[in-house]
Design a protein around this motif. Sequence first.
Motif, PDB file in Angstrom:
ATOM      1  N   LEU A  77    -107.554  84.002 122.485  1.00  0.00           N
ATOM      2  CA  LEU A  77    -106.656  85.280 121.874  1.00  0.00           C
ATOM      3  C   LEU A  77    -106.044  85.994 122.553  1.00  0.00           C
ATOM      4  CD1 LEU A  77    -109.336  85.574 118.940  1.00  0.00           C
ATOM      5  CD2 LEU A  77    -107.291  84.282 118.751  1.00  0.00           C
ATOM      6  N   PRO A  78    -104.741  86.475 121.927  1.00  0.00           N
ATOM      7  CA  PRO A  78    -104.071  87.491 122.670  1.00  0.00           C
ATOM      8  C   PRO A  78    -104.821  88.910 122.850  1.00  0.00           C
ATOM      9  CG  PRO A  78    -102.792  86.577 121.112  1.00  0.00           C
ATOM     10  CD  PRO A  78    -104.170  85.957 120.940  1.00  0.00           C
ATOM     11  N   SER A  79    -104.708  89.588 123.941  1.00  0.00           N
ATOM     12  CA  SER A  79    -105.597  90.913 124.130  1.00  0.00           C
ATOM     13  C   SER A  79    -105.241  91.916 122.938  1.00  0.00           C
ATOM     14  CB  SER A  79    -105.371  91.458 125.514  1.00  0.00           C
ATOM     15  OG  SER A  79    -103.701  91.626 125.709  1.00  0.00           O
ATOM     16  N   ARG A  80    -103.955  92.025 122.610  1.00  0.00           N
ATOM     17  CA  ARG A  80    -103.630  92.857 121.569  1.00  0.00           C
ATOM     18  C   ARG A  80    -104.179  92.699 120.256  1.00  0.00           C
ATOM     19  NH1 ARG A  80     -99.222  96.186 120.482  1.00  0.00           N
ATOM     20  NH2 ARG A  80     -98.740  96.515 118.286  1.00  0.00           N
ATOM     21  N   LYS A  81    -104.552  91.120 120.010  1.00  0.00           N
ATOM     22  CA  LYS A  81    -105.080  91.106 118.813  1.00  0.00           C
ATOM     23  C   LYS A  81    -106.624  91.400 118.687  1.00  0.00           C
ATOM     24  CE  LYS A  81    -105.478  87.084 115.443  1.00  0.00           C
ATOM     25  NZ  LYS A  81    -105.204  85.748 115.033  1.00  0.00           N
ATOM     26  N   ILE A  82    -107.151  91.138 119.855  1.00  0.00           N
ATOM     27  CA  ILE A  82    -108.550  91.299 120.060  1.00  0.00           C
ATOM     28  C   ILE A  82    -108.688  92.820 120.070  1.00  0.00           C
ATOM     29  CG2 ILE A  82    -110.396  91.130 121.892  1.00  0.00           C
ATOM     30  CD1 ILE A  82    -109.206  88.772 122.943  1.00  0.00           C
ATOM     31  N   LEU A 103    -106.894  95.161 118.295  1.00  0.00           N
ATOM     32  CA  LEU A 103    -106.716  95.630 117.011  1.00  0.00           C
ATOM     33  C   LEU A 103    -107.559  95.187 116.142  1.00  0.00           C
ATOM     34  CD1 LEU A 103    -102.610  95.570 117.137  1.00  0.00           C
ATOM     35  CD2 LEU A 103    -104.307  97.483 117.341  1.00  0.00           C
ATOM     36  N   LYS A 104    -107.945  93.503 116.053  1.00  0.00           N
ATOM     37  CA  LYS A 104    -108.643  93.138 114.958  1.00  0.00           C
ATOM     38  C   LYS A 104    -110.011  93.291 115.103  1.00  0.00           C
ATOM     39  CE  LYS A 104    -108.472  88.858 112.064  1.00  0.00           C
ATOM     40  NZ  LYS A 104    -107.848  87.498 111.967  1.00  0.00           N
ATOM     41  N   HIS A 105    -110.595  92.931 116.327  1.00  0.00           N
ATOM     42  CA  HIS A 105    -111.843  93.120 116.576  1.00  0.00           C
ATOM     43  C   HIS A 105    -112.551  94.283 117.186  1.00  0.00           C
ATOM     44  CE1 HIS A 105    -111.720  88.596 115.671  1.00  0.00           C
ATOM     45  NE2 HIS A 105    -110.637  88.766 116.382  1.00  0.00           N
TER      46      HIS A 105
END
Length: 319
Positions: A224-229, A231-233
């Motif tokens: 998973l992209p670090s940005r998504k990790i 912001l989302k998690h």
Amino acid sequence: MVDNIRMQVTNSLSNSISENQRLGQLQDPQERQSIINKQISIQIKSLGLDEPWYSPKKIINSLLQIITLNLGNSRFFTTHDGSSSVNELIIEKVPNTILLFTSSSITVVAIGIVIGSYLAKMEGKFSDQLIAGLASASQSVPPWWFSMIMIVLFSFLLQIFPARSTPLISPDTPGYFIDLLYHMTLPFITMVIIGFASSVYYVKYIVLRIIDEDYIKTLGIIGLPSRKILLKHALKNAGPQLTTMLGLGLTATLGGSILIEEIFDWPGMGNLFYNAVIQNDSPLIIGLVYFFTLLYLLTRLLLDLTLSLLDPRISTGDE
């Protein structure tokens, strides 16, 4: 203080009884005054003011007045409508205090989330060290001293904002709210500058602690992209800690509102409390302390309820 309360009640009863039209028809001043004194004695006995402080009747009457928010009348201060009721004085000032301190606290936390999340990926670099230095400096500088520096800079040297934050027009005048926001700008900026560095600092370490958890590392391993990790998690799981920071920051700023409001002459409860202490207005001081306590307890209650919604383990007791 008890004598002051008894004197205030006596004066209030004397004024209300004197306005009785039947008394105005009496021609003999001594007879009228005798009736007034008799009615005052009856009221004082019914309220238990002639009994010691531990008297059950006096304690029950005091508790009933506190529960029903009957806080009496101020001896020196009035509202814009001329009322000296402590309740109406507080109701008139509390929106201004909530407007200034709630907006500044939310802004500080929002800046902290944005910049703190970014710096979580920049640990050890110059920007990270700069924020750490600013956080230490903001904690060491007294807010009242920094507030005066801001007034000298923006009001007297640059002449951008007024030195006094109390609007010069009446609340009934159209455009009052816009003028109020303009006068609020300088204390708002001051409070944001004082608080944002430490907020960024706290958010960064909350996010760093969550990023270091195994389940976050697993998300990175599966691609998973670090940005998504982030912001989302990471930020989602940091919600309870960030909410706690907002709630504690809000209660802390409300407690420190007295000096800030007095320095900027902001028309809020802190400024009213300071002037009540200076004038030794005991009914108003008691009423404001009582209301500050209620506001603090209500804020903590809302914080606990919000945390139970964000983290179900808190309400169920699961670990």
